[in-house]
Design a protein around this motif. Structure first.
Motif, PDB file in Angstrom:
ATOM      1  N   TRP A 127       0.846  -1.194   0.000  1.00 42.53           N
ATOM      2  CA  TRP A 127       0.000   0.000   0.000  1.00 42.53           C
ATOM      3  C   TRP A 127       0.882   1.245   0.000  1.00 42.53           C
ATOM      4  N   HIS A 128       1.934   1.221   0.826  1.00 39.85           N
ATOM      5  CA  HIS A 128       2.904   2.311   0.903  1.00 39.85           C
ATOM      6  C   HIS A 128       3.499   2.565  -0.488  1.00 39.85           C
ATOM      7  N   MET A 129       3.876   1.464  -1.163  1.00 36.42           N
ATOM      8  CA  MET A 129       4.494   1.605  -2.486  1.00 36.42           C
ATOM      9  C   MET A 129       3.511   2.228  -3.479  1.00 36.42           C
ATOM     10  N   PHE A 130       2.271   1.720  -3.498  1.00 33.14           N
ATOM     11  CA  PHE A 130       1.279   2.280  -4.431  1.00 33.14           C
ATOM     12  C   PHE A 130       1.034   3.753  -4.126  1.00 33.14           C
ATOM     13  N   HIS A 131       0.932   4.068  -2.826  1.00 36.29           N
ATOM     14  CA  HIS A 131       0.646   5.444  -2.430  1.00 36.29           C
ATOM     15  C   HIS A 131       1.758   6.380  -2.886  1.00 36.29           C
ATOM     16  N   VAL A 132       3.011   5.953  -2.644  1.00 35.00           N
ATOM     17  CA  VAL A 132       4.158   6.775  -3.060  1.00 35.00           C
ATOM     18  C   VAL A 132       4.177   6.901  -4.588  1.00 35.00           C
ATOM     19  N   PHE A 133       3.842   5.797  -5.263  1.00 31.95           N
ATOM     20  CA  PHE A 133       3.859   5.820  -6.733  1.00 31.95           C
ATOM     21  C   PHE A 133       2.833   6.809  -7.272  1.00 31.95           C
ATOM     22  N   TYR A 145       8.473   8.830  -6.664  1.00 32.71           N
ATOM     23  CA  TYR A 145       9.664   8.228  -7.263  1.00 32.71           C
ATOM     24  C   TYR A 145      10.429   9.246  -8.105  1.00 32.71           C
ATOM     25  N   LYS A 146       9.858  10.446  -8.283  1.00 29.05           N
ATOM     26  CA  LYS A 146      10.475  11.436  -9.182  1.00 29.05           C
ATOM     27  C   LYS A 146      11.659  12.125  -8.503  1.00 29.05           C
ATOM     28  N   PRO A 147      12.542  12.774  -9.278  1.00 25.11           N
ATOM     29  CA  PRO A 147      13.674  13.475  -8.687  1.00 25.11           C
ATOM     30  C   PRO A 147      13.202  14.446  -7.606  1.00 25.11           C
ATOM     31  N   PRO A 148      13.887  14.600  -6.501  1.00 19.79           N
ATOM     32  CA  PRO A 148      15.175  13.971  -6.163  1.00 19.79           C
ATOM     33  C   PRO A 148      15.019  12.655  -5.394  1.00 19.79           C
ATOM     34  N   HIS A 149      13.868  11.992  -5.521  1.00 16.43           N
ATOM     35  CA  HIS A 149      13.609  10.823  -4.664  1.00 16.43           C
ATOM     36  C   HIS A 149      13.897   9.497  -5.363  1.00 16.43           C
ATOM     37  N   GLU A 150      14.540   9.521  -6.575  1.00 22.01           N
ATOM     38  CA  GLU A 150      14.664   8.265  -7.339  1.00 22.01           C
ATOM     39  C   GLU A 150      15.395   7.183  -6.555  1.00 22.01           C
ATOM     40  N   ILE A 178      15.693   2.050  -3.125  1.00 22.91           N
ATOM     41  CA  ILE A 178      15.864   1.397  -1.818  1.00 22.91           C
ATOM     42  C   ILE A 178      14.529   0.791  -1.384  1.00 22.91           C
ATOM     43  N   GLY A 179      13.450   1.521  -1.647  1.00 23.49           N
ATOM     44  CA  GLY A 179      12.121   1.028  -1.281  1.00 23.49           C
ATOM     45  C   GLY A 179      11.784  -0.258  -2.012  1.00 23.49           C
ATOM     46  N   VAL A 180      12.153  -0.344  -3.299  1.00 24.51           N
ATOM     47  CA  VAL A 180      11.913  -1.587  -4.054  1.00 24.51           C
ATOM     48  C   VAL A 180      12.700  -2.727  -3.406  1.00 24.51           C
ATOM     49  N   GLY A 181      13.959  -2.423  -2.987  1.00 22.97           N
ATOM     50  CA  GLY A 181      14.757  -3.425  -2.274  1.00 22.97           C
ATOM     51  C   GLY A 181      14.063  -3.875  -1.003  1.00 22.97           C
ATOM     52  N   LEU A 182      13.469  -2.928  -0.274  1.00 20.24           N
ATOM     53  CA  LEU A 182      12.771  -3.275   0.966  1.00 20.24           C
ATOM     54  C   LEU A 182      11.533  -4.117   0.687  1.00 20.24           C
ATOM     55  N   TRP A 203      17.034   7.855   6.330  1.00 15.80           N
ATOM     56  CA  TRP A 203      18.044   8.906   6.224  1.00 15.80           C
ATOM     57  C   TRP A 203      17.885   9.671   4.907  1.00 15.80           C
ATOM     58  N   ARG A 204      17.556   8.915   3.825  1.00 15.05           N
ATOM     59  CA  ARG A 204      17.419   9.560   2.516  1.00 15.05           C
ATOM     60  C   ARG A 204      16.212  10.478   2.449  1.00 15.05           C
ATOM     61  N   ILE A 205      15.147  10.186   3.230  1.00 16.33           N
ATOM     62  CA  ILE A 205      13.974  11.074   3.219  1.00 16.33           C
ATOM     63  C   ILE A 205      14.439  12.482   3.586  1.00 16.33           C
ATOM     64  N   GLN A 206      15.265  12.529   4.657  1.00 15.38           N
ATOM     65  CA  GLN A 206      15.766  13.813   5.135  1.00 15.38           C
ATOM     66  C   GLN A 206      16.685  14.454   4.108  1.00 15.38           C
ATOM     67  N   LYS A 207      17.607  13.640   3.540  1.00 18.26           N
ATOM     68  CA  LYS A 207      18.590  14.191   2.617  1.00 18.26           C
ATOM     69  C   LYS A 207      17.949  14.649   1.313  1.00 18.26           C
ATOM     70  N   ASP A 208      16.808  14.031   0.943  1.00 18.26           N
ATOM     71  CA  ASP A 208      16.126  14.425  -0.289  1.00 18.26           C
ATOM     72  C   ASP A 208      15.141  15.567  -0.052  1.00 18.26           C
ATOM     73  N   GLY A 209      15.153  16.125   1.145  1.00 24.94           N
ATOM     74  CA  GLY A 209      14.330  17.295   1.409  1.00 24.94           C
ATOM     75  C   GLY A 209      12.896  16.977   1.775  1.00 24.94           C
ATOM     76  N   GLY A 210      12.673  15.868   2.445  1.00 26.13           N
ATOM     77  CA  GLY A 210      11.326  15.561   2.934  1.00 26.13           C
ATOM     78  C   GLY A 210      10.491  14.834   1.906  1.00 26.13           C
ATOM     79  N   ILE A 211       9.313  14.393   2.331  1.00 30.05           N
ATOM     80  CA  ILE A 211       8.458  13.596   1.459  1.00 30.05           C
ATOM     81  C   ILE A 211       7.770  14.488   0.427  1.00 30.05           C
ATOM     82  N   THR A 212       7.244  13.834  -0.609  1.00 31.44           N
ATOM     83  CA  THR A 212       6.510  14.564  -1.638  1.00 31.44           C
ATOM     84  C   THR A 212       5.126  14.917  -1.111  1.00 31.44           C
TER      85      THR A 212
END
Lengths: 248, 166
Positions: free
Chosen positions: A128-134, A139-144, A149-153, A233-242
């Protein structure tokens, strides 16, 4: 009123002690600067952002699906470790231990069912998380890279689910793993060697059970912890969620 | 004092050694680590493939031919093998579905072998009649031993035309 004052005073005294100050070196977080320093200087918090947009905290921004997935992972880790006290990954024992957990061990059925249901819920939550983010375009820059990593998870979650399926060593487990590992053997060229390595032989027996146990309890959880840490950690480095502008 | 000599010295050295010592050592170290890493991966995969397996024997005795009436399909549960006898002769055949490994069942009413998992159907010669199974059920070597009992070897897959005349 008097008791709250008293509590505040004691708390203030505690904050002045040498032990407290050796753990929390920054002092009370009363200004934006000291609040930031408190987050930077705290091991548990340092992967999280110091500041977030208010919008990103609303329920509709995320439905807290990532947090729910993580919470379920924590529940699964705790219940899983407790189940390990009674479970032997050996061929006649595994099934009996599972039955003992249901009928003999105090609260065993509660822990086992909590582990099983949390596992089902985690697969649902992660998808559900994946669909919601999609659908949010997360998934768009800068969150690619965080998407990758999410696909790996997602993969690690599915492998955890799959390896855990064999451990009760009942008919359902046996035939599910029979079908699953035969699907793997359809991979061109490498399929049969991968199946052999995964099962530690040609049949689903003692070797396969032990391998699935080690994957389920050690290798995959370690991979998950590493990836989860990087994901946060990447959420923070990419400037927060979309966030979408129309969601206030 | 010797200011002009300073820029000249490194220039000279660069001409002599187009690769600096640091780069050279870094590349050696990187190469050594790569080789060691690949070696470790190969050794680990080798370690994970067992050399000795404690799996059930693949050759077994299946009784006397008289145990199997003409025009019958008998399922040997311990071995997951069918022994089929017709007026043409006998053969042994795997009962493991070629699709995803479920155990099939002989259905005498329809004279078919059916898989419960995904609905594949086979003839009693092993040929696929319906469903997702990609290959026919393999036939195993079936020979009459010296003492008159049947011996099946599940590692030796034989042609469908090889039939034991009894």
């Amino acid at each position: 009123m008097a008791t709250t004052d008293w509590t505040h005073q004691r708390l203030e005294q505690l904050r002045q002690t040498r032990v407290w100050r050796s753990i929390f070196r920054r002092g009370p977080a009363r200004t934006n600067r000291t609040r930031s320093l408190a987050v930077f200087g705290n091991f548990a918090l340092h992967t999280l952002p110091v500041k977030v947009r208010e919008k990103s905290l609303s329920v509709r921004a995320t439905y807290y699906l990532g947090s729910i997935s993580f919470f379920l992972f924590v529940v699964l880790t705790i219940t899983g470790v407790l189940l390990m006290f009674y479970y032997h990954p050996a061929v006649p024992d595994a099934y009996r231990d599972m039955k003992d957990l249901i009928y003999v061990v105090s609260n065993g059925v509660f822990l086992r069912n909590l582990h099983r249901l949390a596992a089902h819920a985690m697969v649902v939550a992660v998808f559900w998380h994946m669909f919601h983010v999609f659908y949010r375009g997360g998934y768009k820059p800068p969150h690619e890279f965080n998407w990758v990593i999410g696909v790996g998870l997602l993969m690690v979650t599915l492998f955890l689910s799959y390896t855990g399926y064999l451990l009760p060593w009942d008919q359902l487990a046996f035939w599910a793993i029979t079908v699953g590992t035969n699907i793997i053997s359809y991979v061109p060229v490498l399929g049969r060697p991968i199946r052999f390595l995964l099962l530690g032989g040609h049949i689903i027996g003692q070797n396969a059970l032990l391998r699935f146990y080690v994957l389920h309890c050690v290798i995959l959880p370690l991979a998950a912890v590493g990836l989860i840490g990087m994901h946060f950690w990447r959420i923070q480095k990419d400037g927060g969620i979309t966030v979408r502008d129309d969601h206030e | 004092m010797n200011m002009p000599a300073e820029p000249k010295a490194p220039e000279k050295q660069e001409e002599k050694n187009p690769v600096s010592r640091r780069d050279f050592l870094n590349e050696i170290a990187g190469g050594a680590l790569t080789i060691a890493g690949l070696g470790a991966a190969v050794v680990t995969v080798k370690y994970a493939s067992p050399n000795v397996l404690f799996e059930p024997p693949t050759t077994f005795r299946a009784g006397s031919p008289d145990d199997y009436p003409v025009n019958s399909v008998t399922y040997l549960q311990d071995q997951q093998v069918y022994v089929v006898r017709t007026d043409r002769g006998m053969w042994a055949m795997s009962a493991v579905c070629t699709h995803l490994g479920c155990i099939t069942q002989w259905k005498p009413d329809s004279s078919q072998i059916a898989c419960p998992c995904h609905g594949s159907k086979f003839q009693r010669t092993g040929g696929v009649e319906a469903g997702p199974a990609p290959r026919p059920l393999p036939h195993f070597s079936l020979v009459l031993g010296e003492d008159g009992t049947l011996v099946v070897d599940k590692l030796e897959v034989v042609m469908e035309t090889e039939i034991l005349k009894v």
